[in-house]
Write a protein that holds these residues in place. Structure first.
Motif, PDB file in Angstrom:
ATOM      1  N   MET A   1      28.878  47.853  50.274  1.00 39.75           N
ATOM      2  CA  MET A   1      29.660  47.731  49.039  1.00 39.75           C
ATOM      3  C   MET A   1      28.700  47.552  47.864  1.00 39.75           C
ATOM      4  N   PRO A   2      28.889  48.343  46.820  1.00 43.92           N
ATOM      5  CA  PRO A   2      27.939  48.301  45.699  1.00 43.92           C
ATOM      6  C   PRO A   2      28.161  47.090  44.801  1.00 43.92           C
ATOM      7  N   VAL A   3      27.832  45.925  45.334  1.00 39.99           N
ATOM      8  CA  VAL A   3      27.931  44.726  44.512  1.00 39.99           C
ATOM      9  C   VAL A   3      26.734  44.685  43.591  1.00 39.99           C
ATOM     10  N   LEU A   4      26.998  44.396  42.345  1.00 36.73           N
ATOM     11  CA  LEU A   4      25.926  44.405  41.353  1.00 36.73           C
ATOM     12  C   LEU A   4      24.960  43.263  41.589  1.00 36.73           C
ATOM     13  N   ALA A   5      23.687  43.561  41.466  1.00 35.36           N
ATOM     14  CA  ALA A   5      22.649  42.544  41.673  1.00 35.36           C
ATOM     15  C   ALA A   5      22.519  41.688  40.422  1.00 35.36           C
ATOM     16  N   ASP A   6      22.175  40.451  40.647  1.00 30.78           N
ATOM     17  CA  ASP A   6      21.994  39.525  39.531  1.00 30.78           C
ATOM     18  C   ASP A   6      20.575  39.658  39.017  1.00 30.78           C
ATOM     19  N   THR A   7      20.429  40.125  37.791  1.00 27.42           N
ATOM     20  CA  THR A   7      19.089  40.237  37.217  1.00 27.42           C
ATOM     21  C   THR A   7      18.902  39.260  36.079  1.00 27.42           C
ATOM     22  N   VAL A   8      19.845  38.367  35.930  1.00 29.05           N
ATOM     23  CA  VAL A   8      19.762  37.406  34.814  1.00 29.05           C
ATOM     24  C   VAL A   8      18.903  36.227  35.233  1.00 29.05           C
ATOM     25  N   ASN A   9      17.914  35.917  34.424  1.00 29.03           N
ATOM     26  CA  ASN A   9      17.081  34.752  34.666  1.00 29.03           C
ATOM     27  C   ASN A   9      17.499  33.659  33.697  1.00 29.03           C
ATOM     28  N   ARG A 271      46.537  44.972  43.353  1.00 31.94           N
ATOM     29  CA  ARG A 271      46.331  45.278  44.773  1.00 31.94           C
ATOM     30  C   ARG A 271      45.894  44.006  45.484  1.00 31.94           C
ATOM     31  N   GLY A 272      46.839  43.267  45.992  1.00 37.09           N
ATOM     32  CA  GLY A 272      46.512  42.037  46.732  1.00 37.09           C
ATOM     33  C   GLY A 272      45.937  40.979  45.825  1.00 37.09           C
ATOM     34  N   SER A 273      45.402  39.960  46.434  1.00 33.99           N
ATOM     35  CA  SER A 273      44.869  38.880  45.601  1.00 33.99           C
ATOM     36  C   SER A 273      43.399  39.144  45.322  1.00 33.99           C
ATOM     37  N   ALA A 274      43.005  38.819  44.128  1.00 31.59           N
ATOM     38  CA  ALA A 274      41.690  39.216  43.640  1.00 31.59           C
ATOM     39  C   ALA A 274      40.620  38.218  44.054  1.00 31.59           C
ATOM     40  N   ARG A 275      39.458  38.727  44.404  1.00 27.66           N
ATOM     41  CA  ARG A 275      38.316  37.833  44.606  1.00 27.66           C
ATOM     42  C   ARG A 275      37.656  37.607  43.262  1.00 27.66           C
ATOM     43  N   PRO A 276      37.247  36.405  42.975  1.00 26.34           N
ATOM     44  CA  PRO A 276      36.538  36.170  41.712  1.00 26.34           C
ATOM     45  C   PRO A 276      35.179  36.854  41.750  1.00 26.34           C
ATOM     46  N   PRO A 277      34.571  37.032  40.592  1.00 29.57           N
ATOM     47  CA  PRO A 277      33.230  37.636  40.575  1.00 29.57           C
ATOM     48  C   PRO A 277      32.259  36.782  41.390  1.00 29.57           C
ATOM     49  N   ILE A 305      32.769  39.935  35.288  1.00 26.85           N
ATOM     50  CA  ILE A 305      34.189  40.000  34.920  1.00 26.85           C
ATOM     51  C   ILE A 305      35.041  40.741  35.946  1.00 26.85           C
ATOM     52  N   VAL A 306      34.422  41.584  36.784  1.00 26.29           N
ATOM     53  CA  VAL A 306      35.267  42.350  37.717  1.00 26.29           C
ATOM     54  C   VAL A 306      35.345  41.637  39.069  1.00 26.29           C
ATOM     55  N   ASP A 307      36.384  41.982  39.826  1.00 22.18           N
ATOM     56  CA  ASP A 307      36.617  41.353  41.120  1.00 22.18           C
ATOM     57  C   ASP A 307      35.398  41.523  42.029  1.00 22.18           C
ATOM     58  N   ASP A 308      34.972  40.414  42.585  1.00 20.71           N
ATOM     59  CA  ASP A 308      33.935  40.413  43.605  1.00 20.71           C
ATOM     60  C   ASP A 308      32.617  41.005  43.091  1.00 20.71           C
ATOM     61  N   SER A 309      32.480  41.143  41.779  1.00 19.65           N
ATOM     62  CA  SER A 309      31.301  41.780  41.166  1.00 19.65           C
ATOM     63  C   SER A 309      31.068  43.187  41.738  1.00 19.65           C
ATOM     64  N   ASP A 310      32.144  43.809  42.118  1.00 21.28           N
ATOM     65  CA  ASP A 310      32.080  45.076  42.854  1.00 21.28           C
ATOM     66  C   ASP A 310      32.346  46.210  41.872  1.00 21.28           C
ATOM     67  N   PHE A 311      31.323  47.059  41.626  1.00 17.22           N
ATOM     68  CA  PHE A 311      31.402  48.085  40.590  1.00 17.22           C
ATOM     69  C   PHE A 311      30.842  49.385  41.148  1.00 17.22           C
ATOM     70  N   ASP A 312      31.660  50.435  41.165  1.00 12.33           N
ATOM     71  CA  ASP A 312      31.199  51.755  41.625  1.00 12.33           C
ATOM     72  C   ASP A 312      30.796  52.568  40.402  1.00 12.33           C
ATOM     73  N   GLU A 313      29.490  52.680  40.194  1.00 10.44           N
ATOM     74  CA  GLU A 313      29.031  53.331  38.970  1.00 10.44           C
ATOM     75  C   GLU A 313      29.111  54.856  39.103  1.00 10.44           C
ATOM     76  N   GLY A 325      32.011  53.561  35.238  1.00 11.95           N
ATOM     77  CA  GLY A 325      32.282  53.318  36.662  1.00 11.95           C
ATOM     78  C   GLY A 325      33.648  52.689  36.869  1.00 11.95           C
ATOM     79  N   PHE A 326      33.990  52.539  38.144  1.00 17.19           N
ATOM     80  CA  PHE A 326      35.304  52.014  38.523  1.00 17.19           C
ATOM     81  C   PHE A 326      35.168  50.641  39.167  1.00 17.19           C
ATOM     82  N   ALA A 327      36.182  49.842  38.952  1.00 15.54           N
ATOM     83  CA  ALA A 327      36.201  48.495  39.527  1.00 15.54           C
ATOM     84  C   ALA A 327      37.652  48.027  39.564  1.00 15.54           C
ATOM     85  N   GLU A 328      37.853  46.797  40.006  1.00 18.47           N
ATOM     86  CA  GLU A 328      39.173  46.161  39.884  1.00 18.47           C
ATOM     87  C   GLU A 328      39.008  44.850  39.143  1.00 18.47           C
ATOM     88  N   LEU A 329      40.069  44.485  38.429  1.00 17.86           N
ATOM     89  CA  LEU A 329      40.044  43.211  37.721  1.00 17.86           C
ATOM     90  C   LEU A 329      41.402  42.543  37.944  1.00 17.86           C
TER      91      LEU A 329
END
Lengths: 532, 648
Positions: A1-9, A271-277, A305-313, A325-329
């Motif tokens: 699953m293309p979960v976005l990586a955390d690059t924030v320091n 679509r069902g219950s959302a996972r938080p980011p 901001i998107v569900d599960d930090s899951d973003f299809d770019e 890209g597509f995601a769910e919120l």
């Protein structure tokens, strides 16, 4: 699953600085919000209370379901004008008896709840939101009508208020009015046009003309109660459908009406219950750059901001200044367009146009995350047809029929504002982060352009160029443009629906998507002719 | 006395209900004896019915239709193959005719012979027998005079028990009235109006001796139980040993009790009750010819199972050595948990016990007739459970009672739990109490209001229910505001709670009656000992505190005008059906009017008292004309003084 990586320091100096700057801006914003909450000021609030009346926001709070959210709209309306911040009216989306409603409440501590030009704009914008999103309208009325000194600005356009209430009714969007006090003259039509009217014993006074006006017009002696009291309207005129014993009872009856509206959301639902980011939304304070010249990666915003930090770019390697890209919120599918490095080139414009078409093909709402300085200028770019490509993007965004939501994260300059679904392009909702700027171009650029034009004009006329005057002109213009591009200024003019804390972005978008879900999103299958 | 062996019992019918039925089932299980429960319609879902191997319905609810029908019980035993009937306490347990009929049907009666029950059944007769057997008795008389007795005196019903038909006489002038009153009460309670008068011992203690006799001629004392702490002559706390009995007195009282039992040819478990005065003199009161409610305290200190002994003796076995030479170990206290409201004249309560959970505490035994979900009906005794604690000392036992009751979760109809906690605390604090009227003289302190943090925890539970019941925007943080303008108010009983949510939907500020409470503490408290939100009530601290969730909106009276009635249409008054001062109930016709050839009734919108009638018969009415004013502020609810019957 293309979960976005955390690059924030979060320990980086830039993050800490950004965060400090954002918190300072939020604090300044809070000061202005407090003015809106303060209504007409302590003396008028006190007088209102001694009459045993509830404040506008207290009425709304009592109207809402316990533990339900309330998204207040345009709280800084009239900011920067000669009218009080908030424009004497509270509007927002809240839940009454499990039904999302658009609620409008007059603030009677502000000049008796009278409408000034900003009140009118705020009111019309709220009703537009009700209409576009099929939200039942609940009016909590206490208004002396028009602010007469400004009547020339509101009389003609203000008629739309009457028009819109009954138009909503005809569209199948119920309208409810609870009358807490005066509702005079034009104000009488707010309840008058509504589907359901609750009046409150010895409080509601609804008449076209009050006793003094009647005396002037016909010589008839009358008093408030016999002319337009709740008892009279409930028993004699039939204008009141429900007769309440006091304010809380009026609110109870208002809720009772909404409970029986048989409101059903006709959208597909989440679509069902959302996972938080997965990534911490608190970091949104430090991600937007304090220095508007420094770009930031919008994926780090999307991931928070998107569900599960899951973003299809989509097209990640092409036109990289725009992330799509597509995601769910909150379980709702969305397509996201987010500026990355500010500038929109031809590739970005084409990518945007294609992506918008794809979203329309599958009825997916779009979220625009603005941070743009506009379309690229320059010889090469003009020769490669930046105008044609920008036109494609604007064509696509204009004729798209899926709901659009716009967030200005930092900057919205030039035609980029249009391409990224600025106010004129009718997004269902548009919110601004407190750091964001909006203008035709940056202050230095604008002042510089004016300076160059002036210098050329002087040269063509053979006049000497006054460098000193030019310098002071540039400073003045820069200051003015800077001031007028600030978020609070834009919000004051109703060019957005409010300034939000970046941490609330997911919540706000979630509420907007849920409001939209009153109807199934339906994309367009056709567009204007594309200039190829 | 016979010493023949009877056939062994492999199935036992329990002619009782509630905690004692369960307690008997427990022993039977251990001994491998099958059990047959009987149940009235009101007890169909009671835990003891589930726990028995077989259950037989007794149609109806009243005791006279169900648990008192000997013939039904015998038929049930025969049908289910039970060889014996255990009557428990109360109901048929002290009815010689029942014992006789059971025996006649060829079944074993778990109790003494009918003759022994009969002999002890009449207090007057029993005293005569005891006096002859050398057991000390109080001077008494039939009702003619007070000469031998002196004052104060006590008028008692001969067939009585449980404080009914008793009257204290302090001057000779009161005697006639007291006798008349006692007779009336005795007739209505026991069907036998015979009363007698005996000396009244002021400040006396109630000390009883548990005796046990087998069919082989062995009769032993299993020591005393002190039941001095009573309310309205009903036992509520029992303990052993008695703080007022030393070894020498214990031996003397035990000997007297054994003599009493022998005098009537006693077999099985019985209890001889004595009145013990301040000088160490004791007097026979009566003998209870059955297992007592408070038998567990004896079991706790002796390690014996009295029900097992009853069954063995009934099978003809001799008493075991452990009973003949019973040990005495530590101190035991029992309290009786009753579904009744001490604050309102001990009015019995009934309804569903939603949650019943007792903590596991060393030395604590709970004999409960109820579980979570048990419905308590108003038809039978109000006692629902007994909490018995054993410890090396009285203080430890008392503390364990307090601990068990404090930590228990009992959510349902009101009980006397608080009073029991108070009493056990008294026992813990002082080495001796008291006399039989201590409780009637010493009003219980009002329960302290719950701490702010506890109310806050209740609020958290209510708020969490609100959050969970949202139907839209469920993924949005609870109570989210982009422009927070005010705290949310929640009223719980008398308390005003104000709170705010943070942006993530957590309660981050909470205030109870103006006092700031640590929100984390309130949340933790709500998790550790969850308040239970049932309907519009929150039950806190295991049900010790109940707060009403005050509705956000009050429903106004129907007409929108409190207490006034107006003509619904033009017409004339036909009849006026009420008078000023009349009590009316909702829907009661108050006035009839005629309009358009139709007769319309004007009815009372709510209960109240007619304050004023503003029209006359024949009068023409306009729409909206005021007809009658009803004062609704008058409290019309009476507070019935309840006097529940209880078995001792």
């Amino acid at each position: 699953m293309p979960v976005l990586a955390d690059t924030v320091n979060t320990n980086a100096e830039s993050f800490v600085d950004n965060r400090d700057a954002m918190l300072a801006q939020l604090a300044a914003h809070d000061v202005e919000l407090a003015k809106a909450v303060g209504g007409g000021g302590p003396a008028y609030v006190e007088r209102h209370r001694t009459r045993g009346k509830m404040l506008a926001r207290e009425r709304i709070e009592a109207m809402l379901d316990p533990a339900s959210p309330f998204l207040e709209l345009s709280p800084l309306a009239a900011w920067g004008s000669s009218f009080p911040v908030g424009a004497g009216m509270v509007t927002g989306i809240g839940v009454i008896e499990g039904t999302e409603c658009l609620i409008i409440a007059n603030d009677p501590t502000v000049r008796g709840g009278a409408s000034n030009p900003y009140t009118m704009k705020k009111n019309l914008r709220a009703m537009e939101i009700a209409r576009q999103n099929k939200l039942p309208l609940v009016n909590l009325v206490e208004s002396g009508g028009a602010d007469l000194p400004t009547q020339s600005e509101i009389f003609i356009p203000g008629g739309q208020g009457f028009h819109d209430i009954t138009e909503l009714s005809a569209m199948g969007v119920p309208t409810v009015a609870v009358v807490f006090g005066n509702s005079t003259a034009g104000g009488a039509y707010t309840p008058g046009m509504s589907d359901y009217i609750v009046m409150i014993k010895e409080r509601s006074k609804v008449f076209l003309g009050g006793p003094p006006l009647v005396k002037m017009a016909t010589g008839e002696e009358s008093d408030d109660e016999s002319l337009g009291g709740a008892e009279m309207h409930a028993r004699v005129s039939g204008l009141a459908d429900y007769f309440a014993s006091d304010e809380l009872d009026g609110i109870r009856l208002g809720r009772q009406v909404v409970r029986r509206l048989n409101h059903r959301k006709r959208g597909p639902g989440p679509r069902g219950s959302a996972r938080p980011p997965r990534l911490d939304p608190e970091h949104l304070l430090g991600i937007p750059s304090a220095d508007p010249k420094v770009p930031f990666d919008p994926r780090q915003v999307i991931a928070r901001i998107v569900d599960d930090s899951d973003f299809d770019e989509f097209k990640p390697l092409y036109g990289t200044s725009l992330v799509t890209g597509f995601a769910e919120l909150h379980g709702y599918p969305i397509g996201v367009l987010a500026n990355h490095r500010g500038v929109l080139f031809s590739e970005e414009a084409e990518k945007a146009a294609q992506f918008i078409q794809l979203a329309n093909q599958v009825d997916t709402p779009l979220v625009f995350l603005q941070n743009t300085t506009g379309y690229m200028v320059g010889k090469d770019f003009e020769r490669r047809g930046i105008i044609k490509d920008g036109a494609k993007m604007i064509n696509a965004v204009t004729n798209s029929r899926v709901p659009h939501l716009t967030i200005n994260m930092a900057a919205s300059y030039g035609a980029g504002n249009y391409g990224m679904c600025g106010r004129a392009f009718g997004p269902r909702f548009l919110f601004t982060w407190p750091n964001a700027k909006t203008a035709v171009m940056g202050p230095q650029q604008l002042a510089g352009v004016m300076s160059i034009v002036a210098r050329q004009s002087a040269a063509s006329m053979g006049k000497p160029f006054d460098e000193e005057a030019d310098e002071s002109m540039r400073r003045m213009v820069e200051e003015q443009i800077e001031r007028e591009s600030l978020a609070m200024f834009m919000s004051g003019k109703l060019y957005d629906d409010g300034i939000i804390d970046p941490r609330d972005t997911r919540t706000v978008l979630g509420m907007c998507l849920s409001a939209i879900d009153n109807e199934a999103p339906a994309g367009t299958r056709g567009y204007g002719v594309y200039r190829m | 006395m016979t010493s023949t062996h009877r056939p062994p019992i492999d199935r036992l019918l329990i002619a009782n209900r509630g905690e004692i039925a369960r307690r008997i089932i427990r022993t039977c299980r251990r001994l491998g004896i099958g059990t047959v429960a009987v149940y009235s319609d009101a007890d169909e879902d009671a835990p003891y019915v589930r726990e028995a191997d077989v259950a037989v319905r007794l149609p109806g609810t009243a005791p006279a239709d169900t648990y008192l029908r000997v013939e039904l019980l015998i038929a049930a035993a025969e049908r289910t193959g039970a060889q014996a009937i255990h009557p428990g306490y109360g109901f048929l347990s002290e009815r010689p005719d029942a014992a006789e009929e059971v025996a006649r049907a060829g079944l074993t009666w778990i109790g003494p012979p009918a003759s022994a029950i009969a002999a002890m059944g009449s207090k007057i007769g029993a005293k005569r027998l005891m006096r002859a057997a050398g057991v000390p008795v109080l001077p008494d008389n039939t009702v003619e005079s007070l000469d031998e007795i002196g004052l104060p005196a006590l008028v008692k019903a001969s067939a009585g028990g449980g404080g009914r038909g008793m009257r204290v006489v302090r001057s000779s002038g009161e005697l006639d009235d007291a006798i008349a009153a006692a007779e009336r009460e005795a007739v209505s309670a026991f069907g036998d109006g015979t009363v007698f008068v005996e000396r009244y011992v002021e400040g006396g203690r109630h000390v009883e001796i548990q005796v046990f006799a087998d069919t082989h001629g062995t009769t032993v004392s299993l020591y005393e139980r002190d039941c001095t702490l009573q309310r309205r002559h009903q036992k509520i706390v029992e303990e052993t040993p008695s703080p007022a009995v030393d070894d020498e007195l214990r031996r003397r009282m035990g000997d007297a009790a054994v003599a009493a039992a022998r005098a009537v040819g006693y077999v099985g478990a019985g209890t001889v009750e004595f009145l013990l005065d301040r000088d160490g003199n004791f007097f026979f009161l009566e003998m209870n010819t059955r297992l007592q409610v408070e038998h567990p305290v004896t079991e706790m200190i002796t390690g014996l199972d009295l029900v097992e002994l009853q069954l063995r003796v009934a099978e003809g076995e001799p008493l075991p050595v452990a009973a003949v030479d019973a040990r005495r170990d530590g101190h035991a206290i029992e309290v009786r948990l009753c579904a009744e409201d001490p604050a309102h004249g001990y009015r019995p309560s009934s309804g569903t016990f939603h949650v019943v959970e007792f903590p596991a505490i060393e030395g604590v035994r709970v004999d409960s007739g109820i579980d979570s979900g048990t419905v308590v009906s108003p038809y039978y005794d109000s006692m629902v459970a007994k909490v018995i604690a054993h410890g090396p000392t009285r203080r430890v036992a008392a503390r364990r009672i307090v601990q068990a009751l404090t930590e228990a979760t009992i959510v349902g109809p009101v009980t006397n739990r608080e009073q029991l906690i108070h009493l056990a605390s008294v026992l813990e604090a002082i080495d001796d109490v008291v006399d039989t009227s201590y409780l009637d003289r010493t009003p219980m302190a009002e329960q302290a209001p719950p701490a702010a943090s506890v109310v806050a925890a209740a609020a958290v539970a209510v708020i969490e229910r609100q959050v969970a019941s949202r139907s839209v925007l469920v993924d949005v943080p609870a109570g989210w505001r982009n422009l927070p303008s005010q705290a949310v108010e929640l009223r719980l009983g008398e308390h005003v709670v104000r709170y705010r949510f943070d942006r993530w939907g957590a309660i981050d500020e909470i205030e109870v009656d103006g006092e700031q409470v640590d929100a984390r503490e309130a949340r933790d408290l709500a998790r550790l000992r969850p308040p239970l939100v049932l309907g519009e009530q929150v039950h806190l601290l295991g049900g010790r505190v109940v707060l009403d969730v005050v509705p956000r909106f009050a429903l106004p009276d129907e007409a929108g005008r409190a207490g006034s009635l107006v003509a619904p249409m033009p017409g004339s008054v036909l009849r006026i059906l009420v008078q000023p001062g009349d009590q009316v109930v909702p829907g009661q016709p108050m006035l009839a009017m005629e309009a358009m050839k139709m007769e319309h009734q004007v009815v009372a919108p709510q209960a109240g008292v007619v304050a004023e009638i503003l029209v006359q018969v024949g009068q023409q009415l306009d729409t909206g004309q005021l007809l009658v004013r009803v004062d609704t502020e008058v409290d019309t609810a009476a507070d019935p003084e309840a006097d529940p019957e209880a078995d001792s």
